[in-house]
Write a protein that holds these residues in place. Structure first.
Motif, PDB file in Angstrom:
ATOM      1  N   VAL A  75      11.437  25.666  11.566  1.00  0.00           N
ATOM      2  CA  VAL A  75      12.720  24.979  11.453  1.00  0.00           C
ATOM      3  C   VAL A  75      12.682  23.921  10.366  1.00  0.00           C
ATOM      4  O   VAL A  75      13.672  23.670   9.672  1.00  0.00           O
ATOM      5  N   ARG A  76      11.527  23.305  10.196  1.00  0.00           N
ATOM      6  CA  ARG A  76      11.408  22.257   9.184  1.00  0.00           C
ATOM      7  C   ARG A  76      11.732  22.791   7.785  1.00  0.00           C
ATOM      8  O   ARG A  76      12.396  22.138   6.989  1.00  0.00           O
ATOM      9  N   ASN A  77      11.275  24.014   7.484  1.00  0.00           N
ATOM     10  CA  ASN A  77      11.585  24.604   6.174  1.00  0.00           C
ATOM     11  C   ASN A  77      13.080  24.829   6.002  1.00  0.00           C
ATOM     12  O   ASN A  77      13.636  24.634   4.915  1.00  0.00           O
ATOM     13  N   ILE A  78      13.734  25.249   7.086  1.00  0.00           N
ATOM     14  CA  ILE A  78      15.178  25.478   7.029  1.00  0.00           C
ATOM     15  C   ILE A  78      15.918  24.178   6.776  1.00  0.00           C
ATOM     16  O   ILE A  78      16.801  24.097   5.915  1.00  0.00           O
ATOM     17  N   LEU A  79      15.556  23.133   7.525  1.00  0.00           N
ATOM     18  CA  LEU A  79      16.221  21.839   7.340  1.00  0.00           C
ATOM     19  C   LEU A  79      15.940  21.264   5.958  1.00  0.00           C
ATOM     20  O   LEU A  79      16.822  20.678   5.329  1.00  0.00           O
ATOM     21  N   GLN A  80      14.713  21.438   5.493  1.00  0.00           N
ATOM     22  CA  GLN A  80      14.366  20.905   4.184  1.00  0.00           C
ATOM     23  C   GLN A  80      15.161  21.591   3.072  1.00  0.00           C
ATOM     24  O   GLN A  80      15.621  20.940   2.133  1.00  0.00           O
ATOM     25  N   GLU A  81      15.326  22.899   3.172  1.00  0.00           N
ATOM     26  CA  GLU A  81      16.106  23.613   2.166  1.00  0.00           C
ATOM     27  C   GLU A  81      17.562  23.165   2.161  1.00  0.00           C
ATOM     28  O   GLU A  81      18.175  22.997   1.098  1.00  0.00           O
ATOM     29  N   MET A  82      18.119  22.976   3.353  1.00  0.00           N
ATOM     30  CA  MET A  82      19.504  22.509   3.429  1.00  0.00           C
ATOM     31  C   MET A  82      19.635  21.093   2.881  1.00  0.00           C
ATOM     32  O   MET A  82      20.576  20.790   2.111  1.00  0.00           O
ATOM     33  N   MET A  83      18.705  20.214   3.240  1.00  0.00           N
ATOM     34  CA  MET A  83      18.765  18.834   2.730  1.00  0.00           C
ATOM     35  C   MET A  83      18.604  18.798   1.219  1.00  0.00           C
ATOM     36  O   MET A  83      19.317  18.058   0.529  1.00  0.00           O
ATOM     37  N   ASP A  84      17.679  19.579   0.684  1.00  0.00           N
ATOM     38  CA  ASP A  84      17.471  19.597  -0.770  1.00  0.00           C
ATOM     39  C   ASP A  84      18.714  20.097  -1.493  1.00  0.00           C
ATOM     40  O   ASP A  84      19.085  19.567  -2.548  1.00  0.00           O
ATOM     41  N   ARG A  85      19.353  21.118  -0.919  1.00  0.00           N
ATOM     42  CA  ARG A  85      20.549  21.658  -1.580  1.00  0.00           C
ATOM     43  C   ARG A  85      21.677  20.627  -1.577  1.00  0.00           C
ATOM     44  O   ARG A  85      22.361  20.444  -2.587  1.00  0.00           O
TER      45      ARG A  85
END
Length: 609
Positions: free
Chosen positions: A384-394
């Motif tokens: 889940v951390r990778n998913i949240l990180q990708e959304m935050m970065d975008r």
């Protein structure tokens, strides 16, 4: 009539002794159209010619007797194991590829010899073309190839199907008044072989939409229902992929008025196709295997097929008529429902990543809450951390880009991302902690807060409350997890990965806030979790910030906080002090290497002596 003796001998080898007496010309019964007789002759006579024709006249090359063509030798190889060796796979692929090339050659040769001088000759040519195409498409009915090899075979066929679609359109144009595309679309559906029939129907349906003789909505509805006939996961995935490819430029859209402007027809069609493809893809994971090695191999093969499912989301993002409201109320709920109900780790991780990558940023800004509500419901093995990180970065990149353009135009900066984005991400992380509990590693606990802290510093620069909140939540979570695991509050016992992530988390505020870190109440609380040696790296970062900053240390309390942070550079860990020999030189003192940092901080113009 069209082959040399050498080609005749080669083709004859593909016909079994039982089949040979049934062929007019050994090896290819369909080579002589004057001797053809099938159950579709009446249909061809009634719909195409619309007049009485002799029983020996030309008909469509679709036969009721499947034994007249031994597709890929499947009848003789049906017992071949699905786990064939690499050599066997190469042989099967080479054999099927050769037959596809052979049939494609004769199909295009018949197209080039098209004679529209009479309706009989025109019908005979069309029959030959379709007959060759059916033989070529029959190669896709095999179950003996791995998904990777089947994909290669599928692409070879798709290259030829475009020629067929162009031919059908030109043939109808040249035979204007004698045959129309609606008739062709109905006639190809009389093929008795399921896979070739559906490929032909999709090809003819695509040409029918382009001819505008039928509404796109009606044709798309028929096609999406027809492809349900194929329930084999691999063959079904590739068939639906071809359906998506064939209709990609014929979907009604606001920017494609040629086929209508009702974009709801398009996204409803793609969503239905997506749902079925995702189910077929997930079903591959539940296919029986006899060993762990085969299971790993199957997962690798399934991972290679993920792009077929993701293509549906790419097509949705390319529709100009989709608005944020449509995406929020119709499209995203349908996709997220598939994510939560499929209960598959690979599918959930891939689909969430697809949503983030393929849809534009302003769509995410309007649907961030709905997206984050799904994250705690994902399976435990999903990162889940990778998913949240990708959304935050975008979103953070979108915010930076928007701010740049505003400054360039001399306008007042306006938040591109929703003002409550930080709180939404924070609530999502708290729910993940509550759902997974002790099953989430301490490294992931720290990484989640590191990701949130980076997002806050990019989108909300100077917001000390959010930074301090991230540090405090991380400290509380570490305390809770350590207590739940019945361990002592000694962070040195944690693994190196968690320590490294925590050190990185504490170093991030120093890069942007410098000495303002001393105003963060929870910074020292989180620093206490680091081992003594790792604190030295954080202390070095603090001293570099003191040297480079222009602010002054004119408060005794701030100076005390500073020395509390850099104390690992000045003394040994309490309880582990080692006596030094009187003969030891100051050059060899363990803290000699840090003297430059401390001296530089003390002599800094902005500091205090």
């Amino acid at each position: 009539q069209h082959i040399t003796p050498q080609q005749h001998i080669t083709l004859q080898q593909h016909i079994t002794p039982q089949q040979r007496p049934q062929a007019v010309i050994p090896g290819r019964q369909q080579m002589n159209p004057n001797n053809r007789n099938s159950q579709y002759q009446a249909v061809n006579n009634r719909q195409v010619m619309n007049r009485s024709v002799n029983n020996n006249g030309p008909t469509l090359p679709i036969r009721s007797n499947s034994s007249t063509y031994n597709t890929s030798g499947r009848s003789s190889r049906s017992s071949t194991s699905s786990t064939s060796s690499s050599d066997n796979q190469n042989q099967l692929l080479a054999s099927s590829s050769h037959r596809i090339q052979q049939e494609a050659y004769y199909m295009k040769r018949a197209m080039d010899n098209n004679n529209t001088g009479s309706i009989t000759a025109s019908s005979a040519t069309l029959s030959t073309v379709l007959d060759r195409c059916v033989n070529m498409l029959s190669e896709l009915s095999t179950s003996n190839l791995t998904p990777k090899n089947y994909y290669e075979l599928h692409m070879k066929v798709l290259d030829q199907m475009q020629f067929l679609e162009d031919y059908l359109q030109s043939h109808v144009y040249e035979c204007e008044g004698l045959i129309n595309m609606q008739t062709l679309y109905e006639t190809v559906q009389y093929c008795t072989k399921v896979v070739p029939r559906l490929y032909l129907q999709i090809c003819a349906g695509s040409a029918l939409i382009k001819s505008k003789l039928a509404s796109s909505q009606h044709v798309l509805e028929e096609l999406i229902e027809a492809v349900k006939c194929v329930q084999n996961p691999v063959r079904g995935l590739f068939l639906r992929h071809y359906l998506l490819q064939a209709t990609r430029d014929k979907l009604p859209d606001s920017g494609n008025e040629e086929y209508g402007e009702d974009v709801s027809v398009s996204y409803s069609f793609i969503l239905r196709n997506f749902v079925e493809m995702n189910r077929l893809w997930v079903r591959i994971a539940h296919m029986h295997v006899s060993s762990k090695e085969q299971k790993k191999k199957r997962e690798r093969e399934r991972n290679e097929l993920r792009i077929l499912v993701g293509t549906n989301l790419v097509r949705l993002s390319q529709l100009d008529g989709i608005t944020v409201d449509i995406f929020k109320t119709v499209i995203l709920p349908k996709i997220l429902d598939q994510v939560t109900t499929c209960k598959d780790t690979l599918a959930q991780a891939y689909l969430m990543d697809c949503i983030i990558q393929v849809f534009p940023e302003h769509f995410h800004c309007g649907t961030l809450e709905e997206f984050l509500l799904v994250c705690p419901k994902l399976k435990e093995k999903v990162h889940v951390r990778n998913i949240l990180q990708e959304m935050m970065d975008r979103l953070a990149n979108f915010e930076e880009t928007n701010a740049f353009h505003n400054e360039e135009n001399g306008l007042t900066k306006k938040m591109a991302v929703p003002e409550g984005s930080f709180q939404l991400f924070h609530d999502c992380i708290c729910k993940i902690h509550a759902v997974r509990g002790n099953k989430i590693s301490l490294k992931e606990v720290v990484c989640l807060q590191t990701t949130l802290l980076n997002f806050s510093l990019k989108c909300y620069p100077g917001n000390f409350t959010q930074v301090n909140h991230c540090l405090g939540v991380c400290a509380d979570a570490l305390n809770t997890n350590i207590a739940a695991q019945a361990q002592t509050n000694d962070f040195a016992k944690l693994d190196d990965a968690a320590v490294e992530e925590l050190e990185r988390l504490l170093s991030i505020p120093l890069q942007t806030l410098a000495l303002q870190v001393l105003e963060l109440e929870r910074y020292s609380d989180l620093l206490a979790f680091l081992p003594w040696e790792n604190r030295k790296q954080v202390a070095k970062g603090m001293l570099k910030a003191v040297i480079t900053t222009t602010s002054k240390l004119d408060d005794v309390e701030r100076v005390e906080k500073l020395f509390a942070i850099i104390s690992p550079l000045l003394r040994d860990e309490p309880g582990n002090a080692k006596p030094t020999s009187s003969s030891s030189s100051s050059v060899n003192h363990p803290y000699q290497e840090h003297a430059g940092f401390v001296e530089g901080a003390a002599n800094n113009d902005g500091g205090t002596s």
